[in-house]
Design a protein around this motif. Sequence first.
Motif, PDB file in Angstrom:
ATOM      1  N   THR A 284       0.881  -1.177  -0.003  1.00 41.94           N
ATOM      2  CA  THR A 284      -0.004  -0.048   0.063  1.00 41.94           C
ATOM      3  C   THR A 284       0.838   1.258  -0.012  1.00 41.94           C
ATOM      4  OG1 THR A 284      -1.879   0.991   1.202  1.00 41.94           O
ATOM      5  CG2 THR A 284      -0.108   0.070   2.473  1.00 41.94           C
ATOM      6  N   LYS A 285       0.350   2.391  -0.731  1.00 44.61           N
ATOM      7  CA  LYS A 285       0.923   3.671  -0.621  1.00 44.61           C
ATOM      8  C   LYS A 285       0.007   4.673   0.236  1.00 44.61           C
ATOM      9  CE  LYS A 285       1.062   3.339  -5.256  1.00 44.61           C
ATOM     10  NZ  LYS A 285       1.573   3.828  -6.401  1.00 44.61           N
TER      11      LYS A 285
ATOM     12  N   VAL B 267       0.080   8.683   1.353  1.00 46.84           N
ATOM     13  CA  VAL B 267       0.640  10.088   1.425  1.00 46.84           C
ATOM     14  C   VAL B 267      -0.281  10.972   2.192  1.00 46.84           C
ATOM     15  CG1 VAL B 267       1.023  12.236  -0.037  1.00 46.84           C
ATOM     16  CG2 VAL B 267       1.217   9.976  -1.131  1.00 46.84           C
TER      17      VAL B 267
ATOM     18  N   ARG C 103       5.208  -4.430  -1.039  1.00 47.41           N
ATOM     19  CA  ARG C 103       5.942  -3.231  -1.549  1.00 47.41           C
ATOM     20  C   ARG C 103       5.016  -2.056  -1.128  1.00 47.41           C
ATOM     21  NH1 ARG C 103       9.410  -2.515  -5.915  1.00 47.41           N
ATOM     22  NH2 ARG C 103       9.053  -4.844  -6.479  1.00 47.41           N
ATOM     23  N   GLY C 104       5.640  -0.874  -0.261  1.00 40.47           N
ATOM     24  CA  GLY C 104       4.942   0.103   0.053  1.00 40.47           C
ATOM     25  C   GLY C 104       5.605   1.308   0.304  1.00 40.47           C
ATOM     26  N   VAL C 105       4.924   2.409   0.560  1.00 34.62           N
ATOM     27  CA  VAL C 105       5.490   3.579   0.941  1.00 34.62           C
ATOM     28  C   VAL C 105       4.687   4.482   1.790  1.00 34.62           C
ATOM     29  CG1 VAL C 105       4.657   4.696  -1.382  1.00 34.62           C
ATOM     30  CG2 VAL C 105       6.630   5.694   0.145  1.00 34.62           C
TER      31      VAL C 105
ATOM     32  N   ARG D 248       4.624   8.379   2.822  1.00 30.50           N
ATOM     33  CA  ARG D 248       5.325   9.742   2.656  1.00 30.50           C
ATOM     34  C   ARG D 248       4.427  10.771   3.202  1.00 30.50           C
ATOM     35  NH1 ARG D 248       6.723  12.461  -3.296  1.00 30.50           N
ATOM     36  NH2 ARG D 248       8.752  11.390  -2.756  1.00 30.50           N
TER      37      ARG D 248
ATOM     38  N   PRO E  33       9.725  -1.877   1.791  1.00 30.93           N
ATOM     39  CA  PRO E  33       8.987  -0.686   2.212  1.00 30.93           C
ATOM     40  C   PRO E  33       9.913   0.600   2.210  1.00 30.93           C
ATOM     41  CG  PRO E  33       9.869  -1.756   4.217  1.00 30.93           C
ATOM     42  CD  PRO E  33      10.265  -2.232   2.889  1.00 30.93           C
ATOM     43  N   VAL E  34       9.166   1.566   2.016  1.00 33.70           N
ATOM     44  CA  VAL E  34       9.974   2.923   2.060  1.00 33.70           C
ATOM     45  C   VAL E  34       9.203   3.863   3.027  1.00 33.70           C
ATOM     46  CG1 VAL E  34      10.498   4.942   0.676  1.00 33.70           C
ATOM     47  CG2 VAL E  34      10.644   2.742  -0.331  1.00 33.70           C
ATOM     48  N   LEU E  35       9.825   4.774   3.915  1.00 35.18           N
ATOM     49  CA  LEU E  35       9.555   5.822   4.735  1.00 35.18           C
ATOM     50  C   LEU E  35      10.215   7.085   4.144  1.00 35.18           C
ATOM     51  CD1 LEU E  35       9.982   3.986   8.181  1.00 35.18           C
ATOM     52  CD2 LEU E  35       8.053   4.157   6.857  1.00 35.18           C
ATOM     53  N   ASP E  36       9.119   8.119   3.534  1.00 43.57           N
ATOM     54  CA  ASP E  36       9.642   9.275   3.084  1.00 43.57           C
ATOM     55  C   ASP E  36       9.194  10.461   4.198  1.00 43.57           C
ATOM     56  OD1 ASP E  36      10.753  11.220   1.440  1.00 43.57           O
ATOM     57  OD2 ASP E  36       9.136  10.732  -0.049  1.00 43.57           O
TER      58      ASP E  36
END
Lengths: 466, 365
Positions: A330-331, A333, A358-360, A362, A391-394
Amino acid sequence: MRKKTQVADVNRSLYDIKDKFEYSFKTDGLNEDVIREISAQKNEPDWMLEFRLKSLGIYHKLDVPPWGPDISGLDIDNIITYVKPKTDLNVTWDDVPEDIKNTFVRLGIPQAEHKYLAGVGAQYDSEVVYHSVQENFRKQGVIYLDMDTAVKEYEDLVRKHFMKCVPPSDHKFAALHGAVWSGGSFVYVPAGIKVEIPLQSYFRSNAPGAGQFEHTLIIVEEGASLHFIEGCSAPKYSVNNLHAGCVELYVKEGAFLRYSTIENWSKNMYNLNTKRAIVEKNGTIEWISGSFGSKVSMLYPMSILKGEGARSDYTGITFAGEDQVLDTGTKVVHAAPYTTSNINAKSISKSGGVSVYRGVVRVLPNAHHVKSSISCESLMLDSDSRSDTIPVLDINNDEVDIGHEAKIGRISDEVIFYLMSRGISEEEARAMIVRGFAEPIAKELPLEYAVEMNNLIRLELEGTIG
Amino acid sequence: MSVVINQPVNTLPVLTYRWLKLNELKLSEPIGIPIKPYSKQFVANLDAVKQMIEIDTGPPAAEIQVLGAGVSSQLTRLSQTSANTGIQIIVPPNTVVEQPLEIAYRLDADDCSVIDNNLIIAEADSQITLIFDYSSAPDAAVVHNGLTQIVAKSGSVVNIVKIQRMQDQAVHFDAVMAEIEPHARVNLIQAELGGKLAVTNYVTNLHQAADTKINSLYFGDQDRVIDVSYLMNHIGRHSTSQLTARGVLKDRARKAFKGTLDFKKGASRAEGSEHEYVLLLDPTVKSDSVPLLLCGEEDVKGEHAASCGKFDPDQLFYLMSRGFDKIQATKLIVEAVFSPVIGEIPNDKLQTVISEVIQRRLAGE
């Protein structure tokens, strides 16, 4: 020697029923003429034709993403992008042609409707064939239509929202969708209306090589609430199938929307679906997502938390078996202050299956007092399988509270041993652990979907004992 | 003579969404690295250790196979072909070198580039500690590009300490590659404190029962860009890894943390963990974290955790109620965040230097 958990393949023969293939119109390849033909067949307003043509232009310009699973097996120019079944829109169940109806009967749709459902928007091939909405919703002003009709009957409303949340420029398959979309559901819930019973759309694709490009557009107005259930199941064919649907959800101020899905495509399907919600002030989106079928899935429901106090909850489970690559996640914002997101993702891999989270998350610079909690858990049932977490943490603001956890592992011998010391057999102990692993997801699913998941786990049990 | 560096750096082992612009770091402008000899003495205590080990100052004559691209294949190649300094060490079997070997580079207007290429081979059951300290003169536009290759043979222990405290105009690229053979250990302590751009890359191959521990801190303030990458390839059974990164970001600093645990098929009973704690002090910072967990083996334990936020307002309030002003209180809290890493550095003088750098920057001096 330690014993390995043996899990049988899911018996999907129920879903692999195919009816005699009949269609009245189909096109191969993708060019301007095809698009014009699709639009003419649908008798659409001009702006929609223009939109399709613009999307086609974008489609030809964009490349296939260099990341993610291998989708080179897909040859879009040889896929029948649009198949219109031999029936027009039906108002009552009796009008649905027999062979099509049989398919739905075997999927249990009408019974479910009597017991449970507010309406059925069922898609057969690329066209909605059956549709009903309970009378009281109509009185409340709730609109539940197939997308093709909505374009004509609620033209202004559709035009204002259609592919504004997911623009065709988003990625290649969003552009493709914009060009060739067909069918899908349109739901409008007026301000303050609470739809008590879940709305369900159960659709399946049936033509060999057919692409499914259904479009779902849901608008939940201020203070309103809705639970929408989407289910997919497709018969098995030797031709690779493509599903590039698009789901756009507008959750207005103080509104609530729960969007539940079980993706259960046949194992030759490329499922490249795009789902996105825009959530206004104090609104809530809840995604419940189960991914079981398909050859390749790339599915990342996205929440744009646009208004203060907006919230997104994602609960997902992915079960990848033999020859499957399920790349899901999931993404989120966070585009406004005081927004919250919770992510709870689980995956199981077996028999060479590949599951990927796969997620982020932001957080934009103006979004202070953001809270986010992310949890990913993966269970590997054998060493032929794969499980990746990406995963990405932005984070672009300091006034945040972000926590992320991920775990991977097998069923612990210590736990098995403990349960066995309590008089539980090894097989039962393993099954208990797997059930417990999936439980948080199962309990969020509506009845018949939970049944489907239980079915998977039951099969797992049988495999373990056998 | 100089070379121009233009390739993107620190590419992720597995790519993800492009719109995030985190798959690799593109340099904002090409960076020219002058190639000329480095003039200063750089091994502080050569005499103390040279009886025990084979040591050559200068880049190694022979190349060994690299474990990955490093910071970028262009930069790795640069260190292999055009190094202006470096050391080569072979620690004989069963030799335990107690005293850390100290390597310090000071970059300035004359020595404006350090391109080092280091090779450390620890033979069976040996032990060695190396401290690399990179600093630069104020206002000097300098570039460091390093490659350190480690071969830790069976049962050996190699401790590497990398401290980067260069000034605001400096650019820092550093790659460490460790082949860790059965039952060997490589520990990395890393402090990224300076430079306008700091890019580091650590990659290990962990064989049977091999272990690596990484204790890392970064402090970003002003307009610093920090991009740190770690890749643990768990190849052997029972291999273990622990990564702990602690960071503080202030002003307009930007940081990307990329940590990957890759459990290869066959690495049964391997265990890896990865933790990142980030303390954010200003709304204008940017903190990106990409903790990847890749797994092709069933019988492993892998976990990663990341947390990110401002410090606890209660903590701050408590300290202020005890008579500390906000800057003093912040200093205390940051010190508490970093002390587990700083305390591990086997050199009191450097511990003090690092603490002072951080304290000074927090006070905005």
